[in-house]
Design an enzyme around this catalytic site. Structure first.
Site, PDB file in Angstrom:
ATOM      1  N   SER A 163       0.860  -1.172   0.000  1.00 25.86           N
ATOM      2  CA  SER A 163       0.000   0.000   0.000  1.00 25.86           C
ATOM      3  C   SER A 163       0.897   1.221   0.000  1.00 25.86           C
ATOM      4  O   SER A 163       2.036   1.172   0.486  1.00 25.86           O
ATOM      5  CB  SER A 163      -0.889   0.022   1.247  1.00 25.86           C
ATOM      6  OG  SER A 163      -1.526   1.278   1.409  1.00 25.86           O
ATOM      7  N   TYR A 214      -2.561  -0.835  10.246  1.00 24.27           N
ATOM      8  CA  TYR A 214      -2.458  -1.065   8.801  1.00 24.27           C
ATOM      9  C   TYR A 214      -1.109  -0.579   8.275  1.00 24.27           C
ATOM     10  O   TYR A 214      -0.410  -1.293   7.560  1.00 24.27           O
ATOM     11  CB  TYR A 214      -3.605  -0.328   8.110  1.00 24.27           C
ATOM     12  CG  TYR A 214      -3.644  -0.472   6.607  1.00 24.27           C
ATOM     13  CD1 TYR A 214      -4.233  -1.581   6.016  1.00 24.27           C
ATOM     14  CD2 TYR A 214      -3.122   0.518   5.783  1.00 24.27           C
ATOM     15  CE1 TYR A 214      -4.295  -1.704   4.635  1.00 24.27           C
ATOM     16  CE2 TYR A 214      -3.173   0.400   4.407  1.00 24.27           C
ATOM     17  CZ  TYR A 214      -3.762  -0.716   3.835  1.00 24.27           C
ATOM     18  OH  TYR A 214      -3.805  -0.834   2.462  1.00 24.27           O
TER      19      TYR A 214
END
Length: 267
Positions: A143, A156
Site C-alpha cells: 500500500s 495497517y
C-alpha cells in the site's frame, strides 16, 4: 497462448474491491484460481464470477491466521489441479485507529492478518512450489501507506510497511528454488461496486481528525480502479518478470512520487 496457461494461483482476500478483481484478471490469462476469504459469500462470489466468465476457480473459506487453513488451501489447489504456481497475499483487515485509541488486542489482530497471514500462506505455498520443482511467483499486496507516514491508521501502516522487508527477506531465501517474491503497491482505489465508492472519502478520517482529500492531492486526474492493477500483477505472476524478485511495482498514479506540498487539483 495466455501468459498463465495451465498455472494455478491462490489469492487471499477475494473481495470485489481489489482481490477478487486480481483473481479474475489472473484467470483471464489462463490461471486456475483458488479464491480464499474469511467470508464464505465473498469467496464463493469471486469464484463464481470467474467460472461464469469461462475460467476455472474454487472458493476456500477460513482465517488466514490459522496455520491449518493455509495448509488446507494449498492442499485444495494440489488436489484439484496438481500444482501451485502463484500466490497473491492480499488478505487485510481495515481498522482505522491510531496509537492513542487502538486497543492492543485489535492492533495485534490487524497486524496478524496482514503479516502473519502472509507468513503462513507464503510458507505453505513455497513448500508446494519447491516440491513441484517448477519455481513460482509470490506477490505481496502492499500500500502507499507502507511507504509514507499515515496518521490514525497505525496497525495497517505498520503491517504493510513490514511487508516490504518480508518480501525482500523471503525473496532472498527462496531464490535458489526459482521462486520469485515481489511487492505490489496500490493506493486509494475507486471501487467498482457503487456501494463502496463513498468509503474512499472516509479513508484516513478519524472522528473529524486527519482529513484527507485524495482527489485534490492525486497527481493524475482520477484515482485508480481495481482493473488498473491487473496488468502489473499478471506481469509479476508470469515469465515476463523472470528476473524480477525482491522488488516492488507501484501503481499509484504518482502519489508516492509527488513532492509533499504540491496540490495538483486545488478545490
Amino acid at each position: 497462448m495466455s501468459r498463465l496457461e495451465d498455472r494455478v494461483a491462490i489469492v487471499t482476500g477475494a473481495s470485489p474491491n481489489i482481490g477478487g478483481v486480481l483473481a479474475a484478471g489472473l484467470a483471464r490469462e489462463g490461471a486456475r484460481v483458488v479464491c480464499a476469504d474469511i467470508s464464505a459469500d465473498t469467496a464463493h462470489l469471486a469464484a463464481e464470477r470467474i467460472t461464469a466468465a469461462g475460467g476455472q476457480a474454487v472458493a476456500a473459506v477460513g482465517d488466514v491466521t490459522d496455520p491449518a487453513h493455509a495448509d488446507e488451501v494449498v492442499q485444495l489447489a494440489l488436489e484439484r489441479w496438481g500444482r501451485v504456481d502463484v500466490l497473491v497475499n492480499n488478505a487485510v483487515k481495515f481498522d482505522q485507529r491510531g496509537l492513542l485509541d487502538m486497543p492492543v488486542e485489535d492492533y495485534r489482530r490487524q497486524t496478524d492478518i496482514i503479516l502473519g497471514g502472509s507468513f503462513l500462506f507464503t510458507r505453505a505455498a513455497a513448500r508446494a512450489m519447491i516440491d513441484g520443482g517448477r519455481g513460482g511467483s509470490i506477490i505481496n499486496v502492499l500500500s502507499t501507506a507502507a511507504w509514507q507516514g499515515q496518521p490514525g491508521n497505525i496497525g495497517y501502516s505498520t503491517a504493510k510497511s513490514g511487508m516490504i522487508n518480508f518480501t525482500r527477506s523471503v525473496a532472498m531465501e527462496l531464490a535458489e528454488h526459482d521462486i520469485r517474491v515481489n511487492g505490489f503497491t496500490p493506493t486509494a482505489t475507486q471501487p467498482q461496486d457503487p456501494e463502496l465508492v463513498r468509503q474512499v472519502g472516509q479513508l484516513g478520517r478519524m472522528e473529524g481528525r486527519f482529513t484527507m482529500d485524495f482527489a485534490a492531492q492525486f497527481p493524475m486526474r482520477r484515482l485508480p480502479t481495481p482493473d488498473d492493477y491487473v496488468g502489473a500483477v499478471v506481469f509479476l505472476a508470469s515469465d515476463d518478470s523472470a528476473m524480477v524478485t525482491g522488488s516492488n511495482i507501484t501503481v499509484d498514479g504518482g502519489a508516492t512520487a509527488k513532492y509533499w506540498p504540491w496540490q495538483p487539483h486545488p478545490v
